[in-house]
Design a protein around this motif. Structure first.
Motif, PDB file in Angstrom:
ATOM      1  N   ARG A 225       0.834  -1.209   0.000  1.00 42.90           N
ATOM      2  CA  ARG A 225       0.000   0.000   0.000  1.00 42.90           C
ATOM      3  C   ARG A 225       0.865   1.255   0.000  1.00 42.90           C
ATOM      4  N   ALA A 226       1.949   1.245   0.779  1.00 44.34           N
ATOM      5  CA  ALA A 226       2.835   2.410   0.839  1.00 44.34           C
ATOM      6  C   ALA A 226       3.498   2.654  -0.516  1.00 44.34           C
ATOM      7  N   LEU A 227       3.988   1.606  -1.146  1.00 42.78           N
ATOM      8  CA  LEU A 227       4.629   1.757  -2.456  1.00 42.78           C
ATOM      9  C   LEU A 227       3.642   2.264  -3.499  1.00 42.78           C
ATOM     10  N   LEU A 228       2.447   1.697  -3.521  1.00 39.26           N
ATOM     11  CA  LEU A 228       1.439   2.143  -4.490  1.00 39.26           C
ATOM     12  C   LEU A 228       1.023   3.584  -4.223  1.00 39.26           C
ATOM     13  N   GLY A 229       0.897   3.934  -2.955  1.00 40.34           N
ATOM     14  CA  GLY A 229       0.533   5.304  -2.610  1.00 40.34           C
ATOM     15  C   GLY A 229       1.593   6.299  -3.022  1.00 40.34           C
ATOM     16  N   GLU A 230       2.857   5.976  -2.758  1.00 39.12           N
ATOM     17  CA  GLU A 230       3.949   6.870  -3.135  1.00 39.12           C
ATOM     18  C   GLU A 230       4.106   6.939  -4.650  1.00 39.12           C
ATOM     19  N   TRP A 231       3.895   5.818  -5.317  1.00 38.67           N
ATOM     20  CA  TRP A 231       3.962   5.799  -6.786  1.00 38.67           C
ATOM     21  C   TRP A 231       2.939   6.782  -7.360  1.00 38.67           C
ATOM     22  N   ASP A 232       1.728   6.752  -6.803  1.00 35.33           N
ATOM     23  CA  ASP A 232       0.676   7.651  -7.280  1.00 35.33           C
ATOM     24  C   ASP A 232       0.997   9.120  -7.019  1.00 35.33           C
ATOM     25  N   ARG A 233       1.853   9.402  -6.052  1.00 31.24           N
ATOM     26  CA  ARG A 233       2.188  10.786  -5.707  1.00 31.24           C
ATOM     27  C   ARG A 233       3.322  11.373  -6.551  1.00 31.24           C
ATOM     28  N   ILE A 234       3.973  10.539  -7.339  1.00 28.95           N
ATOM     29  CA  ILE A 234       5.031  11.061  -8.204  1.00 28.95           C
ATOM     30  C   ILE A 234       4.355  11.723  -9.403  1.00 28.95           C
ATOM     31  N   PRO A 235       4.571  13.017  -9.587  1.00 29.15           N
ATOM     32  CA  PRO A 235       3.908  13.714 -10.696  1.00 29.15           C
ATOM     33  C   PRO A 235       4.335  13.169 -12.060  1.00 29.15           C
ATOM     34  N   GLN A 236       3.395  13.134 -12.986  1.00 27.09           N
ATOM     35  CA  GLN A 236       3.700  12.677 -14.341  1.00 27.09           C
ATOM     36  C   GLN A 236       4.802  13.521 -14.966  1.00 27.09           C
ATOM     37  N   LEU A 237       4.857  14.787 -14.611  1.00 26.39           N
ATOM     38  CA  LEU A 237       5.903  15.668 -15.127  1.00 26.39           C
ATOM     39  C   LEU A 237       7.297  15.148 -14.769  1.00 26.39           C
ATOM     40  N   VAL A 238       7.437  14.569 -13.579  1.00 29.32           N
ATOM     41  CA  VAL A 238       8.728  14.001 -13.170  1.00 29.32           C
ATOM     42  C   VAL A 238       9.085  12.830 -14.067  1.00 29.32           C
ATOM     43  N   MET A 239       8.117  11.957 -14.312  1.00 28.98           N
ATOM     44  CA  MET A 239       8.370  10.805 -15.183  1.00 28.98           C
ATOM     45  C   MET A 239       8.748  11.270 -16.588  1.00 28.98           C
ATOM     46  N   ASN A 240       8.020  12.261 -17.090  1.00 28.39           N
ATOM     47  CA  ASN A 240       8.326  12.795 -18.421  1.00 28.39           C
ATOM     48  C   ASN A 240       9.729  13.393 -18.457  1.00 28.39           C
ATOM     49  N   SER A 241      10.109  14.124 -17.415  1.00 29.18           N
ATOM     50  CA  SER A 241      11.439  14.739 -17.360  1.00 29.18           C
ATOM     51  C   SER A 241      12.537  13.687 -17.352  1.00 29.18           C
ATOM     52  N   LEU A 242      12.333  12.630 -16.576  1.00 28.93           N
ATOM     53  CA  LEU A 242      13.331  11.555 -16.560  1.00 28.93           C
ATOM     54  C   LEU A 242      13.469  10.922 -17.936  1.00 28.93           C
ATOM     55  N   ASN A 243      12.351  10.678 -18.569  1.00 27.50           N
ATOM     56  CA  ASN A 243      12.375  10.093 -19.906  1.00 27.50           C
ATOM     57  C   ASN A 243      13.022  11.044 -20.921  1.00 27.50           C
ATOM     58  N   ASP A 244      12.638  12.294 -20.864  1.00 24.62           N
ATOM     59  CA  ASP A 244      13.159  13.275 -21.824  1.00 24.62           C
ATOM     60  C   ASP A 244      14.650  13.546 -21.640  1.00 24.62           C
ATOM     61  N   SER A 245      15.168  13.258 -20.451  1.00 25.76           N
ATOM     62  CA  SER A 245      16.579  13.534 -20.183  1.00 25.76           C
ATOM     63  C   SER A 245      17.507  12.422 -20.669  1.00 25.76           C
ATOM     64  N   THR A 246      16.954  11.360 -21.232  1.00 25.95           N
ATOM     65  CA  THR A 246      17.782  10.227 -21.666  1.00 25.95           C
ATOM     66  C   THR A 246      18.882  10.632 -22.646  1.00 25.95           C
ATOM     67  N   PRO A 247      18.600  11.395 -23.690  1.00 27.89           N
ATOM     68  CA  PRO A 247      19.699  11.761 -24.604  1.00 27.89           C
ATOM     69  C   PRO A 247      20.822  12.540 -23.899  1.00 27.89           C
ATOM     70  N   GLN A 248      20.452  13.449 -23.001  1.00 27.88           N
ATOM     71  CA  GLN A 248      21.475  14.223 -22.288  1.00 27.88           C
ATOM     72  C   GLN A 248      22.301  13.321 -21.362  1.00 27.88           C
ATOM     73  N   ARG A 249      21.632  12.362 -20.703  1.00 20.84           N
ATOM     74  CA  ARG A 249      22.367  11.445 -19.826  1.00 20.84           C
ATOM     75  C   ARG A 249      23.327  10.574 -20.634  1.00 20.84           C
ATOM     76  N   CYS A 250      22.917  10.161 -21.825  1.00 17.36           N
ATOM     77  CA  CYS A 250      23.809   9.383 -22.692  1.00 17.36           C
ATOM     78  C   CYS A 250      25.027  10.216 -23.088  1.00 17.36           C
ATOM     79  N   SER A 251      24.805  11.469 -23.452  1.00 19.79           N
ATOM     80  CA  SER A 251      25.921  12.358 -23.818  1.00 19.79           C
ATOM     81  C   SER A 251      26.866  12.561 -22.648  1.00 19.79           C
ATOM     82  N   THR A 252      26.297  12.752 -21.461  1.00 20.03           N
ATOM     83  CA  THR A 252      27.113  12.941 -20.266  1.00 20.03           C
ATOM     84  C   THR A 252      27.949  11.696 -19.979  1.00 20.03           C
TER      85      THR A 252
END
Length: 73
Positions: A30-57
């Motif tokens: 329940r705690a994991l599912l609750g915390e998962w739901d609290r992570i904003p979609q914008l954070v997930m999108n940012s992590l995904n969008d940062s993949t090319p920059q992380r590869c370059s780094t």
């Protein structure tokens, strides 16, 4: 390097900071599912969008340690 690893780390830190901490597997789930739901979609999108920059780094540091992305979470 893998964005989901940053999410797992954040989930672990969030659950570990709960008071009182989960005592059973059901409470942990329940705690994991609750915390998962609290992570904003914008954070997930940012992590995904940062993949090319992380590869370059990673290429720039020739596989050595790179800065963390904990600022996203």
């Amino acid at each position: 390097m893998n964005p989901i690893e940053h999410v797992w780390d954040a989930l672990g830190r969030r659950v570990a900071g709960r008071q009182p901490p989960p005592q059973t597997l059901q409470e942990l789930e329940r705690a994991l599912l609750g915390e998962w739901d609290r992570i904003p979609q914008l954070v997930m999108n940012s992590l995904n969008d940062s993949t090319p920059q992380r590869c370059s780094t990673l290429l720039a540091v020739r596989g050595n340690h790179t800065p963390t992305e904990n600022d996203f979470l």
